[in-house]
Motif scaffolding. Structure first.
Motif, PDB file in Angstrom:
ATOM      1  N   ASN A  45     -72.192 -51.990  65.783  1.00  0.00           N
ATOM      2  CA  ASN A  45     -73.366 -52.541  66.545  1.00  0.00           C
ATOM      3  C   ASN A  45     -73.955 -53.780  65.931  1.00  0.00           C
ATOM      4  OD1 ASN A  45     -73.041 -50.753  68.723  1.00  0.00           O
ATOM      5  ND2 ASN A  45     -74.451 -49.128  67.884  1.00  0.00           N
ATOM      6  N   LEU A  63     -77.360 -51.073  71.712  1.00  0.00           N
ATOM      7  CA  LEU A  63     -76.062 -50.806  71.481  1.00  0.00           C
ATOM      8  C   LEU A  63     -75.094 -51.627  72.072  1.00  0.00           C
ATOM      9  CD1 LEU A  63     -74.787 -48.821  74.279  1.00  0.00           C
ATOM     10  CD2 LEU A  63     -76.772 -47.483  73.400  1.00  0.00           C
ATOM     11  N   ASP A  72     -70.669 -46.079  71.932  1.00  0.00           N
ATOM     12  CA  ASP A  72     -70.987 -47.311  71.504  1.00  0.00           C
ATOM     13  C   ASP A  72     -69.891 -47.709  70.278  1.00  0.00           C
ATOM     14  OD1 ASP A  72     -71.757 -46.147  69.279  1.00  0.00           O
ATOM     15  OD2 ASP A  72     -74.095 -46.658  69.521  1.00  0.00           O
ATOM     16  N   GLN A  96     -83.040 -44.104  74.081  1.00  0.00           N
ATOM     17  CA  GLN A  96     -81.478 -44.363  73.444  1.00  0.00           C
ATOM     18  C   GLN A  96     -81.438 -43.770  72.347  1.00  0.00           C
ATOM     19  OE1 GLN A  96     -81.090 -48.858  73.062  1.00  0.00           O
ATOM     20  NE2 GLN A  96     -80.083 -48.300  71.138  1.00  0.00           N
TER      21      GLN A  96
END
Length: 425
Positions: A4, A25, A37, A383
């Motif tokens: 990421n 992400l 992710d 998240q």
């Protein structure tokens, strides 16, 4: 494999700043209502690519149809060498859409293209220029569709003069102190002050406002608009880009009303993740543009058309309209229970049709005062808890829930638990 942080750095250097992100992400893979992710973290997806994945990520039947078409051919341009899947999809949509009389279709690539072409068709048919839209409505980001969109930031800021011939009415929202009578009174004022009704080609409205906050168009307003349109020879365009294909418990949201539009725009969940949009409408209206007046190099791409035909089969076979109603009832019940708790961020106005569910984050219980900062904090915390969650609304204080209609009860329960954790103070 990139992570990421690496992808974020590369994105900042290579991609235009104006394209925003709801999360931090980067996707690696996905299946139905789950996504992983680039760091290997698993998420429950309550965003569905902004209502694109009603049939879930990578539905096997949709994937198989797309792969079969890819083995045959991927592109010819329908205007050069046409193909059966485009025609078959048009036949299917024409039979299913809530349009009076014979219907016809035209396919494009994006929702904005669908709206642009609906306006073009309306202008060709009526030989008029004016278009009336609503505050809070979202119709796209192109020059014309951003003018139709009823929100300045971020869709119109710094863009200079808007396209001419576009007018807005206030959308009825209790929290804003506006009801249907106010909206209709302003329509009469508009006809007296700014544009004569015989100069208006179309009125465009979302049955449920998407970016505007999942606000449902009151049935009495839809009926009144239909009546006004009939009185003055104006076309009624239903923008179903976000509401279509089972999301509201009906294949199309307009089926929740007792009036029918002249034209409807479609996109998002039409092709289960493949880029496809369209306009369906009364045949005599759709045929108004001259030959060559409609089209686009990629419009009605054969792979996307094949996927869309499979999507329609999945919706019918798996009874996804009924699944949307059940999912919506489950979500609303859980949200209503959460809203009663004292240890939860203040919530208000739980609402929705089918599985198109939303609620507002407010400064205190019993208030309509929006709290955009708290809303952002909730989506960020979600998240971190493993839930992809989207906000929306004129005041950026609405949380919208767009889980795939194919999501299992176990996945929905897990996602709701993560939402509860994100809302807990």
């Amino acid at each position: 494999m990139s992570h990421n942080a690496d992808l974020a750095a590369r994105r900042a250097a290579a991609v235009a700043r104006g394209i925003g992100h709801a999360t931090t992400l980067y996707a690696s893979r996905a299946e139905n209502a789950e996504l992983w992710d680039a760091d290997g973290n698993r998420f429950i997806d309550f965003a569905g690519g902004i209502a694109v994945l009603n049939t879930g990520h990578r539905h096997p039947k949709v994937q198989a149809a797309a792969l079969k078409q890819m083995d045959a051919f991927t592109h010819t341009a329908f205007q050069v060498v046409p193909y059966e899947s485009y025609i078959a999809l048009a036949e299917k949509i024409n039979a299913l859409a809530p349009i009076d009389g014979p219907a016809k279709c035209a396919f494009f690539t994006t929702g904005s293209e669908a709206v642009e072409n609906a306006v073009k068709i309306a202008r060709c048919h009526t030989k008029r220029d004016g278009v009336i839209a609503f505050t809070g409505g979202f119709h796209g980001r192109t020059a014309l569709t951003s003018a139709l969109t009823g929100k300045v930031v971020p869709y119109k800021k710094d863009l200079g003069p808007q396209q001419p011939g576009i007018y807005h009415l206030p959308f009825p929202v209790e929290a804003h102190g506006i009801d249907t009578d106010d909206t209709l009174k302003m329509l009469d004022y508009l006809f007296k002050a700014d544009i004569a009704p015989d100069a208006v080609a179309a009125i465009i409205i979302e049955p449920v406002q998407g970016e505007g906050g999942f606000l449902i168009t009151p049935p009495e307003l839809m009926r009144a608009l239909r009546k006004k349109c009939d009185e003055h020879g104006i076309l009624l365009i239903a923008d179903e880009v976000q509401t279509g294909f089972g999301r509201t418990g009906k294949l199309f949201a307009m089926e929740n009303y007792d009036v029918r539009p002249d034209l409807m725009t479609m996109a998002k969940s039409l092709a289960g993740g493949y880029p496809l949009s369209g306009v369906v409408g009364r045949a005599e209206v759709m045929d108004a543009p001259i030959v060559g007046g409609l089209g686009g190099t990629y419009g009605g791409n054969p792979v996307a058309c094949a996927a869309a035909l499979a999507v329609l089969e999945v919706i019918e076979e798996e009874k996804l309209c009924e699944a949307a109603k059940a999912q919506g009832a489950k979500l609303k019940a859980r949200l209503e229970a959460l809203a009663q708790r004292n240890d939860i961020v203040p919530m208000a106005a739980i609402r929705g049709l089918g599985a198109m569910i939303a609620f507002d984050i407010v400064t205190e219980r019993g208030s309509f005062a929006p709290d955009a900062a708290a809303t952002k904090a909730v989506t960020t915390k979600a998240q971190a808890n493993g839930l992809i969650l989207l906000s929306c609304g004129v005041y950026a204080n609405t949380i919208r829930l767009l889980a795939p209609l194919t999501a299992s009860d176990d996945i929905l329960d897990e996602g709701l638990a993560k939402l509860e954790a994100a809302l807990t103070v």
